[in-house]
Design a protein around this motif. Structure first.
Motif, mmCIF file in Angstrom:
data_model
loop_
_atom_site.group_PDB
_atom_site.id
_atom_site.type_symbol
_atom_site.label_atom_id
_atom_site.label_comp_id
_atom_site.label_asym_id
_atom_site.label_seq_id
_atom_site.Cartn_x
_atom_site.Cartn_y
_atom_site.Cartn_z
ATOM 1 N N ASP A 119 10.030 14.545 -6.866
ATOM 2 C CA ASP A 119 9.416 15.695 -6.976
ATOM 3 C C ASP A 119 7.192 15.557 -6.137
ATOM 4 O OD1 ASP A 119 10.792 16.067 -9.462
ATOM 5 O OD2 ASP A 119 10.261 14.398 -10.408
ATOM 6 N N VAL A 120 7.315 14.215 -5.926
ATOM 7 C CA VAL A 120 5.800 14.670 -4.467
ATOM 8 C C VAL A 120 5.651 15.399 -3.786
ATOM 9 C CG1 VAL A 120 4.327 12.994 -3.874
ATOM 10 C CG2 VAL A 120 4.841 12.389 -6.252
ATOM 11 N N VAL A 121 7.335 15.333 -2.857
ATOM 12 C CA VAL A 121 7.363 15.392 -1.921
ATOM 13 C C VAL A 121 7.770 17.699 -2.251
ATOM 14 C CG1 VAL A 121 9.310 15.872 0.486
ATOM 15 C CG2 VAL A 121 8.948 13.954 -0.253
ATOM 16 N N ARG A 122 8.236 17.484 -3.418
ATOM 17 C CA ARG A 122 8.758 19.023 -3.647
ATOM 18 C C ARG A 122 7.378 19.713 -4.053
ATOM 19 N NH1 ARG A 122 8.201 21.411 -8.178
ATOM 20 N NH2 ARG A 122 8.996 19.370 -9.002
ATOM 21 N N LEU A 123 6.212 19.036 -4.289
ATOM 22 C CA LEU A 123 4.743 19.622 -4.808
ATOM 23 C C LEU A 123 4.204 19.988 -3.316
ATOM 24 C CD1 LEU A 123 4.414 17.684 -8.401
ATOM 25 C CD2 LEU A 123 4.707 19.790 -7.931
ATOM 26 N N VAL A 124 4.730 18.679 -2.264
ATOM 27 C CA VAL A 124 3.438 18.695 -1.563
ATOM 28 C C VAL A 124 4.575 19.876 -0.502
ATOM 29 C CG1 VAL A 124 2.594 17.511 0.424
ATOM 30 C CG2 VAL A 124 2.713 16.403 -1.354
ATOM 31 N N ASP A 125 5.256 19.854 -0.532
ATOM 32 C CA ASP A 125 5.807 21.203 0.371
ATOM 33 C C ASP A 125 5.348 22.672 -0.193
ATOM 34 O OD1 ASP A 125 7.251 19.277 2.150
ATOM 35 O OD2 ASP A 125 9.120 19.556 1.039
ATOM 36 N N GLU A 126 5.039 22.686 -1.329
ATOM 37 C CA GLU A 126 4.486 23.959 -1.969
ATOM 38 C C GLU A 126 3.281 24.219 -2.394
ATOM 39 O OE1 GLU A 126 6.068 23.701 -6.249
ATOM 40 O OE2 GLU A 126 8.349 23.607 -5.297
ATOM 41 N N SER A 127 2.120 23.415 -2.462
ATOM 42 C CA SER A 127 0.633 23.125 -2.095
ATOM 43 C C SER A 127 0.644 23.026 -0.732
ATOM 44 C CB SER A 127 0.407 22.441 -2.674
ATOM 45 O OG SER A 127 0.038 20.773 -2.461
ATOM 46 N N ARG A 128 1.130 22.418 0.116
ATOM 47 C CA ARG A 128 0.405 22.188 1.682
ATOM 48 C C ARG A 128 1.419 22.360 2.709
ATOM 49 N NH1 ARG A 128 -4.027 17.638 1.593
ATOM 50 N NH2 ARG A 128 -4.778 17.508 -0.669
ATOM 51 N N THR A 156 14.937 12.927 0.245
ATOM 52 C CA THR A 156 14.073 13.795 0.473
ATOM 53 C C THR A 156 13.577 15.331 1.112
ATOM 54 O OG1 THR A 156 13.063 12.339 1.784
ATOM 55 C CG2 THR A 156 12.057 12.065 -0.688
ATOM 56 N N GLY A 157 14.323 15.256 2.742
ATOM 57 C CA GLY A 157 14.784 16.092 3.227
ATOM 58 C C GLY A 157 13.621 15.629 3.953
ATOM 59 N N ARG A 158 13.124 14.597 4.488
ATOM 60 C CA ARG A 158 11.923 14.560 5.860
ATOM 61 C C ARG A 158 12.511 12.979 6.174
ATOM 62 N NH1 ARG A 158 6.848 15.475 4.935
ATOM 63 N NH2 ARG A 158 6.089 17.722 3.028
ATOM 64 N N ARG A 159 12.413 12.652 7.504
ATOM 65 C CA ARG A 159 12.092 12.277 7.740
ATOM 66 C C ARG A 159 11.533 10.006 7.480
ATOM 67 N NH1 ARG A 159 13.265 8.846 13.684
ATOM 68 N NH2 ARG A 159 13.684 10.754 14.073
ATOM 69 N N ALA A 160 12.228 9.616 6.785
ATOM 70 C CA ALA A 160 11.667 8.153 5.994
ATOM 71 C C ALA A 160 11.019 6.871 6.827
ATOM 72 C CB ALA A 160 11.877 8.506 4.558
ATOM 73 N N THR A 161 10.469 6.189 6.627
ATOM 74 C CA THR A 161 10.060 5.428 7.452
ATOM 75 C C THR A 161 9.314 4.164 6.061
ATOM 76 O OG1 THR A 161 9.198 5.794 9.311
ATOM 77 C CG2 THR A 161 8.509 4.115 8.893
ATOM 78 N N LEU A 162 10.535 3.190 5.473
ATOM 79 C CA LEU A 162 9.497 1.899 5.016
ATOM 80 C C LEU A 162 8.987 0.985 5.423
ATOM 81 C CD1 LEU A 162 10.309 0.742 2.166
ATOM 82 C CD2 LEU A 162 11.926 0.343 2.589
ATOM 83 N N VAL A 163 7.914 1.585 5.399
ATOM 84 C CA VAL A 163 6.708 -0.448 5.563
ATOM 85 C C VAL A 163 6.550 -1.785 4.363
ATOM 86 C CG1 VAL A 163 4.972 -0.561 6.876
ATOM 87 C CG2 VAL A 163 5.574 1.682 6.849
ATOM 88 N N PHE A 164 7.527 -2.190 5.115
ATOM 89 C CA PHE A 164 6.665 -3.578 3.864
ATOM 90 C C PHE A 164 6.036 -4.460 4.987
ATOM 91 C CE2 PHE A 164 7.813 -7.497 2.877
ATOM 92 C CZ PHE A 164 8.371 -7.399 1.237
ATOM 93 N N LEU A 165 4.521 -4.503 3.960
ATOM 94 C CA LEU A 165 3.824 -5.870 4.540
ATOM 95 C C LEU A 165 3.812 -6.839 3.750
ATOM 96 C CD1 LEU A 165 0.993 -3.574 3.833
ATOM 97 C CD2 LEU A 165 2.277 -3.811 5.771
ATOM 98 N N GLU A 166 3.490 -8.048 4.419
ATOM 99 C CA GLU A 166 3.863 -9.587 3.972
ATOM 100 C C GLU A 166 2.379 -10.754 4.285
ATOM 101 O OE1 GLU A 166 7.375 -11.142 4.479
ATOM 102 O OE2 GLU A 166 7.078 -11.008 6.739
ATOM 103 N N ALA A 167 2.869 -11.902 3.793
ATOM 104 C CA ALA A 167 1.962 -13.110 4.816
ATOM 105 C C ALA A 167 2.986 -13.829 3.891
ATOM 106 C CB ALA A 167 0.284 -12.738 3.805
ATOM 107 N N THR A 168 1.812 -14.967 4.528
ATOM 108 C CA THR A 168 2.238 -16.327 3.824
ATOM 109 C C THR A 168 1.774 -16.641 2.641
ATOM 110 O OG1 THR A 168 0.209 -17.475 4.870
ATOM 111 C CG2 THR A 168 2.628 -17.355 5.916
ATOM 112 N N ASP A 169 2.530 -17.675 1.664
ATOM 113 C CA ASP A 169 1.743 -17.868 0.278
ATOM 114 C C ASP A 169 0.108 -18.708 0.288
ATOM 115 O OD1 ASP A 169 4.288 -16.483 -1.053
ATOM 116 O OD2 ASP A 169 4.882 -18.495 -1.216
ATOM 117 N N ASP A 170 0.265 -19.034 0.992
ATOM 118 C CA ASP A 170 -1.063 -19.710 1.170
ATOM 119 C C ASP A 170 -2.244 -19.055 1.352
ATOM 120 O OD1 ASP A 170 -0.500 -19.584 3.776
ATOM 121 O OD2 ASP A 170 -1.488 -21.119 4.251
#
Length: 291
Positions: free
Chosen positions: A47-56, A86-100
């Motif tokens: 839905d977000v992709v569709r709305l951005v496509d239509e508005s921007r 979504t019809g777009r090239r999608a990139t999944l970014v994962f951020l992590e760090a140690t527990d401490d």
């Protein structure tokens, strides 16, 4: 009015551990021109992709931030990304760090973890790791922010998404010292400790693998040329495969004892050879200067 024939912009999905820097990454993406939506239930992604496509317009790049507050919606995120809905090239970014480190960051802002309930902050983090395990394994880009400050994280995001070339593979070849730990966000790890250590040569000890005399010493040791001649074609082949599978990032780590001599020289040489093959590669030295 949007152009129906415009090339679709990129869709970046940012997720990861609480306290690992999602907000910082989102702000940098916004500065890079992305339309950013924070804390989006994955079921609303299309839905977000569709709305951005239509508005921007379709060429507008989009970034969405998804965290554990989305709860059971996570399964729909993987489904949407896998199906290319979504019809777009999608990139999944994962951020992590140690527990401490995550515990210290959360305590510094005096905020409880959304999954800790009546337990400890650490309990919430461990539950979060279990919830996010599948997403991490599917991520196109994993960034370990354990040792990164805000400026270094924004640099990593800008490096990855600031380019207008959305199809090129970016390879980072990173040297490290085993005594400081293996980079957890590396796709490949190679051990350079099979080579003689310049540390034991008095005149070479003060230098680094970026110095000509140290690099020449490393490159002329038995096994060095054979390793490079065998390993670089493997990496180039994997790079081709990554591109075919739509992956845009590859991190290759080379380690030695302290991350000062052997791994640094070999990292520079591998980055140079990959570049000569037409692959965008850069050398980074994580632990240089720590000794």
């Amino acid at each position: 009015m949007s152009d129906p024939d415009a090339q679709p912009g990129e869709l970046v999905v940012v997720t990861g551990m609480t306290g690992a820097g999602r907000s910082t990454a989102a702000k940098e993406l916004e500065d890079l021109g992305y339309y950013v939506v924070d804390n989006l239930p994955p079921s609303l992604l299309r839905d977000v992709v569709r709305l951005v496509d239509e508005s921007r317009g379709k060429s507008q790049p989009i970034a969405v931030v998804v965290d554990v507050r989305s709860g059971s919606f996570f399964q729909t995120l993987q489904a949407n990304l896998a199906q290319g809905a979504t019809g777009r090239r999608a990139t999944l970014v994962f951020l992590e760090a140690t527990d401490d480190v995550l515990v210290r960051r959360q305590e510094a802002v005096r905020r409880p973890h959304p999954l800790q309930g009546s337990g400890r902050l650490l309990d919430g983090l461990q539950r979060e790791r279990r919830v996010l395990a599948d997403l991490r394994s599917d991520a196109d880009l994993v960034i370990d922010t354990t040792t990164l400050n805000v400026h270094e994280l924004t640099d990593r995001i800008a490096e990855a998404f600031g380019s207008t070339d959305a199809t090129a593979l970016k390879v980072t070849v990173i040297s490290f010292g085993f005594k400081y730990g293996i980079p957890v966000d590396a796709d490949f790890v190679a051990d350079m400790r099979f080579l003689p250590n310049p540390f034991w040569i008095p005149e070479l000890r003060p230098g680094t693998g970026r110095d000509v005399d140290v690099a020449d010493y490393v490159m002329t040791r038995d096994g060095a040329a054979e390793f490079l001649d065998g390993y670089v074609p493997v990496l180039a082949g994997v790079a081709d495969g990554y591109l075919r599978e739509g992956k845009r990032f590859m991190r290759v780590a080379l380690g030695c004892t302290g991350g000062k001599h052997r791994s640094v020289a070999m990292t520079e040489e591998i980055a140079k050879r990959l570049t000569a093959r037409g692959i965008e590669a850069r050398a980074v030295h994580r632990d240089l200067g720590r000794e």
